[in-house]
Write a protein that holds these residues in place. Structure first.
Motif, PDB file in Angstrom:
ATOM      1  N   LEU A  84       0.830  -1.208   0.000  1.00  0.00           N
ATOM      2  CA  LEU A  84       0.000   0.000   0.000  1.00  0.00           C
ATOM      3  C   LEU A  84       0.861   1.253   0.000  1.00  0.00           C
ATOM      4  O   LEU A  84       0.527   2.239  -0.671  1.00  0.00           O
ATOM      5  N   ALA A  85       1.984   1.232   0.709  1.00  0.00           N
ATOM      6  CA  ALA A  85       2.894   2.381   0.704  1.00  0.00           C
ATOM      7  C   ALA A  85       3.417   2.646  -0.706  1.00  0.00           C
ATOM      8  O   ALA A  85       3.502   3.802  -1.143  1.00  0.00           O
ATOM      9  N   MET A  86       3.738   1.583  -1.426  1.00  0.00           N
ATOM     10  CA  MET A  86       4.225   1.747  -2.800  1.00  0.00           C
ATOM     11  C   MET A  86       3.121   2.284  -3.704  1.00  0.00           C
ATOM     12  O   MET A  86       3.356   3.152  -4.548  1.00  0.00           O
ATOM     13  N   ALA A  87       1.899   1.797  -3.512  1.00  0.00           N
ATOM     14  CA  ALA A  87       0.767   2.284  -4.309  1.00  0.00           C
ATOM     15  C   ALA A  87       0.519   3.762  -4.033  1.00  0.00           C
ATOM     16  O   ALA A  87       0.210   4.527  -4.956  1.00  0.00           O
ATOM     17  N   ILE A  88       0.682   4.178  -2.779  1.00  0.00           N
ATOM     18  CA  ILE A  88       0.535   5.594  -2.435  1.00  0.00           C
ATOM     19  C   ILE A  88       1.612   6.420  -3.127  1.00  0.00           C
ATOM     20  O   ILE A  88       1.323   7.479  -3.696  1.00  0.00           O
ATOM     21  N   GLN A  89       2.831   5.920  -3.114  1.00  0.00           N
ATOM     22  CA  GLN A  89       3.928   6.636  -3.768  1.00  0.00           C
ATOM     23  C   GLN A  89       3.641   6.824  -5.255  1.00  0.00           C
ATOM     24  O   GLN A  89       3.874   7.884  -5.814  1.00  0.00           O
ATOM     25  N   MET A  90       3.066   5.812  -5.874  1.00  0.00           N
ATOM     26  CA  MET A  90       2.795   5.887  -7.310  1.00  0.00           C
ATOM     27  C   MET A  90       1.527   6.670  -7.628  1.00  0.00           C
ATOM     28  O   MET A  90       1.438   7.300  -8.679  1.00  0.00           O
ATOM     29  N   GLY A  91       0.537   6.647  -6.731  1.00  0.00           N
ATOM     30  CA  GLY A  91      -0.750   7.235  -7.053  1.00  0.00           C
ATOM     31  C   GLY A  91      -1.086   8.526  -6.339  1.00  0.00           C
ATOM     32  O   GLY A  91      -2.121   9.125  -6.613  1.00  0.00           O
ATOM     33  N   GLY A  92      -0.263   8.959  -5.388  1.00  0.00           N
ATOM     34  CA  GLY A  92      -0.506  10.214  -4.694  1.00  0.00           C
ATOM     35  C   GLY A  92      -1.719  10.189  -3.787  1.00  0.00           C
ATOM     36  O   GLY A  92      -2.135   9.146  -3.278  1.00  0.00           O
ATOM     37  N   GLY A  93      -2.306  11.369  -3.577  1.00  0.00           N
ATOM     38  CA  GLY A  93      -3.404  11.556  -2.635  1.00  0.00           C
ATOM     39  C   GLY A  93      -4.580  10.622  -2.833  1.00  0.00           C
ATOM     40  O   GLY A  93      -5.065  10.031  -1.854  1.00  0.00           O
ATOM     41  N   PRO A  94      -5.102  10.455  -4.065  1.00  0.00           N
ATOM     42  CA  PRO A  94      -6.226   9.533  -4.223  1.00  0.00           C
ATOM     43  C   PRO A  94      -5.882   8.109  -3.780  1.00  0.00           C
ATOM     44  O   PRO A  94      -6.720   7.416  -3.217  1.00  0.00           O
ATOM     45  N   SER A  95      -4.641   7.690  -3.994  1.00  0.00           N
ATOM     46  CA  SER A  95      -4.256   6.351  -3.560  1.00  0.00           C
ATOM     47  C   SER A  95      -4.207   6.245  -2.043  1.00  0.00           C
ATOM     48  O   SER A  95      -4.423   5.168  -1.491  1.00  0.00           O
ATOM     49  N   VAL A  96      -3.939   7.364  -1.353  1.00  0.00           N
ATOM     50  CA  VAL A  96      -3.997   7.356   0.110  1.00  0.00           C
ATOM     51  C   VAL A  96      -5.399   6.952   0.554  1.00  0.00           C
ATOM     52  O   VAL A  96      -5.575   6.113   1.451  1.00  0.00           O
ATOM     53  N   MET A  97      -6.405   7.529  -0.070  1.00  0.00           N
ATOM     54  CA  MET A  97      -7.784   7.235   0.308  1.00  0.00           C
ATOM     55  C   MET A  97      -8.146   5.778   0.054  1.00  0.00           C
ATOM     56  O   MET A  97      -8.780   5.119   0.886  1.00  0.00           O
ATOM     57  N   TYR A  98      -7.744   5.236  -1.079  1.00  0.00           N
ATOM     58  CA  TYR A  98      -8.080   3.857  -1.414  1.00  0.00           C
ATOM     59  C   TYR A  98      -7.184   2.862  -0.685  1.00  0.00           C
ATOM     60  O   TYR A  98      -7.612   1.741  -0.398  1.00  0.00           O
ATOM     61  N   ALA A  99      -5.970   3.234  -0.332  1.00  0.00           N
ATOM     62  CA  ALA A  99      -5.128   2.370   0.496  1.00  0.00           C
ATOM     63  C   ALA A  99      -5.768   2.197   1.869  1.00  0.00           C
ATOM     64  O   ALA A  99      -5.758   1.106   2.442  1.00  0.00           O
ATOM     65  N   GLY A 100      -6.357   3.260   2.390  1.00  0.00           N
ATOM     66  CA  GLY A 100      -7.078   3.169   3.656  1.00  0.00           C
ATOM     67  C   GLY A 100      -8.231   2.191   3.573  1.00  0.00           C
ATOM     68  O   GLY A 100      -8.502   1.434   4.510  1.00  0.00           O
TER      69      GLY A 100
END
Length: 111
Positions: A84-100
């Motif tokens: 999930l940390a890697m997905a956040i790094q690649m996807g930015g803010g919107p990925s933070v929401m979906y990683a949660g």
């Protein structure tokens, strides 16, 4: 969100879709089986890739399915968090929401 119920509802929708377009769904199922059986990566690693993509493209149903598959493949919560940390790094803010959402799904399914 109640992820166990959400997964059940999504599977029900997929079954309905299968009845409507059986050839398409059979082809998609064959593709899914083929990519998981071959290659050098194991199923768990492939599911981590799928989860990362699911987070990046913001597909909540995909997130739920791949988290469930990762649990069945023996993944740990710590491994999930690293992906999930890697997905956040690649996807930015919107990925933070979906990683949660992915982490919430894990916690509900683990509970």
């Amino acid at each position: 969100m109640d992820y166990p119920d959400y997964i059940k509802q999504t599977r029900d929708r997929s079954r309905n879709l299968n009845r409507a377009v059986p050839g398409t769904m059979k082809g998609f199922g064959a593709l899914s089986t083929a990519v998981k059986e071959g290659g050098t990566l194991g199923v768990k690693e492939k599911e981590f890739v799928a989860l990362g993509i699911s987070v990046a493209v913001r597909c909540e149903a995909c997130i739920a399915f791949h988290v469930d598959a990762l649990m069945k493949a023996g993944a740990s919560r710590e491994e999930l968090a690293d992906v999930l940390a890697m997905a956040i790094q690649m996807g930015g803010g919107p990925s933070v929401m979906y990683a949660g959402k992915a982490l919430e799904c894990w916690d509900q399914l683990a509970g």
